[in-house]
Enzyme design. Structure first.
Site, short mmCIF file in Angstrom:
data_model
loop_
_atom_site.label_atom_id
_atom_site.label_comp_id
_atom_site.label_asym_id
_atom_site.label_seq_id
_atom_site.Cartn_x
_atom_site.Cartn_y
_atom_site.Cartn_z
N GLN A 1 -3.97 31.25 35.62
CA GLN A 1 -3.02 30.22 36.02
C GLN A 1 -3.35 28.84 35.45
O GLN A 1 -2.69 27.86 35.79
CB GLN A 1 -2.91 30.17 37.55
CG GLN A 1 -4.11 29.60 38.28
CD GLN A 1 -3.96 29.76 39.78
OE1 GLN A 1 -4.01 30.87 40.30
NE2 GLN A 1 -3.78 28.65 40.49
N HIS B 1 -7.78 23.87 53.49
CA HIS B 1 -7.99 25.33 53.51
C HIS B 1 -8.33 25.77 54.93
O HIS B 1 -7.86 26.81 55.40
CB HIS B 1 -9.16 25.72 52.60
CG HIS B 1 -8.98 25.38 51.15
ND1 HIS B 1 -9.68 24.37 50.53
CD2 HIS B 1 -8.18 25.91 50.20
CE1 HIS B 1 -9.34 24.31 49.26
NE2 HIS B 1 -8.42 25.22 49.02
N GLU C 1 1.90 23.88 52.15
CA GLU C 1 3.05 23.16 51.59
C GLU C 1 2.61 22.09 50.58
O GLU C 1 3.43 21.51 49.89
CB GLU C 1 3.90 22.56 52.72
CG GLU C 1 4.61 23.63 53.51
CD GLU C 1 5.52 23.11 54.61
OE1 GLU C 1 5.30 21.97 55.08
OE2 GLU C 1 6.43 23.86 55.01
N LYS C 2 1.31 21.85 50.52
CA LYS C 2 0.77 20.95 49.48
C LYS C 2 1.24 21.43 48.11
O LYS C 2 1.58 20.64 47.24
CB LYS C 2 -0.76 20.96 49.58
CG LYS C 2 -1.51 20.56 48.33
CD LYS C 2 -1.64 19.08 48.23
CE LYS C 2 -2.61 18.61 47.18
NZ LYS C 2 -2.58 19.30 45.91
N VAL D 1 -2.46 18.94 54.93
CA VAL D 1 -3.51 18.21 55.65
C VAL D 1 -3.94 17.04 54.75
O VAL D 1 -4.17 17.22 53.55
CB VAL D 1 -4.71 19.13 55.96
CG1 VAL D 1 -5.82 18.34 56.65
CG2 VAL D 1 -4.26 20.29 56.84
N HIS E 1 -11.96 22.66 51.78
CA HIS E 1 -11.87 21.46 52.60
C HIS E 1 -11.04 21.79 53.84
O HIS E 1 -10.59 22.94 54.00
CB HIS E 1 -11.26 20.30 51.79
CG HIS E 1 -10.00 20.69 51.05
ND1 HIS E 1 -8.82 20.96 51.71
CD2 HIS E 1 -9.75 20.90 49.74
CE1 HIS E 1 -7.89 21.29 50.83
NE2 HIS E 1 -8.43 21.27 49.62
P1 AMP Z 1 -6.29 26.20 46.26
O1 AMP Z 1 -7.71 26.54 46.60
O2 AMP Z 1 -6.10 24.80 45.79
O3 AMP Z 1 -5.66 27.24 45.36
O4 AMP Z 1 -5.49 26.27 47.63
C1 AMP Z 1 -5.50 27.43 48.42
C2 AMP Z 1 -4.45 27.30 49.49
O5 AMP Z 1 -4.74 26.16 50.31
C3 AMP Z 1 -3.04 27.08 48.92
O6 AMP Z 1 -2.09 27.79 49.71
C4 AMP Z 1 -2.86 25.60 49.07
O7 AMP Z 1 -1.51 25.20 49.16
C5 AMP Z 1 -3.60 25.34 50.37
N1 AMP Z 1 -3.98 23.93 50.46
C6 AMP Z 1 -4.69 23.22 49.56
N2 AMP Z 1 -4.81 21.93 49.95
C7 AMP Z 1 -4.12 21.82 51.12
C8 AMP Z 1 -3.85 20.75 52.03
N3 AMP Z 1 -4.28 19.51 51.80
N4 AMP Z 1 -3.13 21.02 53.13
C9 AMP Z 1 -2.67 22.27 53.37
N5 AMP Z 1 -2.89 23.32 52.57
C10 AMP Z 1 -3.61 23.12 51.45
#
Ligand code: AMP
Length: 287
Positions: free
Chosen positions: A62, A38, A150-151, A178, A35
């Protein structure tokens, strides 16, 4: 965009093309179902590096809950098109054995308090799995900079600690959260929300915003009680935790005095979907 499935191919390309030409490599590790959150990490990497590598790998190590792993949303075709559209250079799309060859023995990490609280407490083993996959991916990609949202604030702190402990030569770049128009933090898991629940999901951000606007008039304990009571009035939600923790070590904050930075962290279930979010209350502030 190059799509690569084998780490040996990725290592070859990055060393022959990248290293030889002294190009900087930005890396964005993800679990896919991409999204704009990312996307913001990819954009930042593109603006700061010669080559941007994204990886998509739903890392079983994880997930402490097998069904959570199985239900995790996946759509490689859509993700690939999205990455193409925003100009990512390389997508690493490994299978399980490419990341964890047969007989792989994960390292054991000690992150102290950072992994004992919040996500660490409620998802045993989660950060051991995160650290292991990120260490392996860093070893393959050897990025100049790596981008984390930072999410997942606690994850970001764990990765910063991992890099420090193992002396990995990469700069970790934190990226802001975001959000959707109504404030809901973007997350792959949001896709699993039923339409009715989706309408209510912004309640988490409303609570975080309330904390950010009002914390100065209350003690940390009073803030937490306020949020807990607010969640009790929302029957669709089941609050797992609300914590107020110091930004640097994530230790609970019980008074604002002498605290140099603090955030509020929430995990809650909504219609069986586990959502997390956080907000920074202040940085470098000592009353
Ligand atoms: P994930 O695919 O959920 O493992 O996330 C991959 C990376 O994207 C991680 O560093 C998350 O912290 C970052 N991420 C996920 N959602 C958001 C968001 N809404 N805003 C900023 N970074 C995000």
């Amino acid at each position: 965009m190059l799509i690569i499935n084998k780490k040996s191919d990725l290592v070859d390309i990055l060393s022959q093309y990248g290293e030889k030409n002294n190009l900087s490599v930005g890396f964005v590790p993800t679990m896919g179902f991409l999204h704009s959150g990312h996307g913001s990490l990819i954009e930042k990497s593109k603006s700061e590096n010669d080559i941007t590598v994204c990886d998509i790998f739903v890392n079983p190590l994880q997930f402490n809950d097998r069904s959570d792993f199985e239900k995790y949303p996946r759509n490689t075709e859509k993700d690939t098109a999205y990455l193409e559209s925003i100009g990512c250079d390389i997508l690493y799309l490994p299978d399980y054995e490419d990341v964890y060859p047969l007989g792989h023995q994960p390292l054991q990490y000690d992150f102290g308090n950072l992994e004992k609280v919040m996500e660490g407490a409620f998802r045993p083993g989660h950060f051991q799995g995160v650290a292991e996959v990120v260490r392996i991916l860093f070893d393959i990609v050897k990025p100049t900079k790596a981008y984390f949202g930072e999410k997942d604030f606690q994850q970001l702190r764990i990765i910063q600690e991992l890099v420090k402990q193992l002396n990995i030569p990469v700069q970790i770049v934190p990226c802001p959260i975001v959000r959707e128009a109504d404030g809901l933090a973007m997350s792959s898991r949001n896709a699993r929300l039923q339409a009715e629940d989706r309408k209510k999901a912004s309640f988490i951000f409303e609570q975080l915003s309330w904390c950010a606007m009002n914390y100065i008039n209350f003690s940390p304990e009073q803030i937490k009680i306020h949020v807990k009571n607010a969640f009790l009035e929302q029957s669709e939600f089941s609050l797992e935790y609300v914590e107020i923790a110091a930004l640097h070590d994530l230790m609970p904050v019980d008074k604002w005095e002498n605290c140099k930075g603090a955030g509020v962290y929430i995990a809650a279930f909504l219609g069986g979907v586990r959502l997390i979010d956080n907000i920074v209350l202040f940085r470098n502030f000592a009353k």
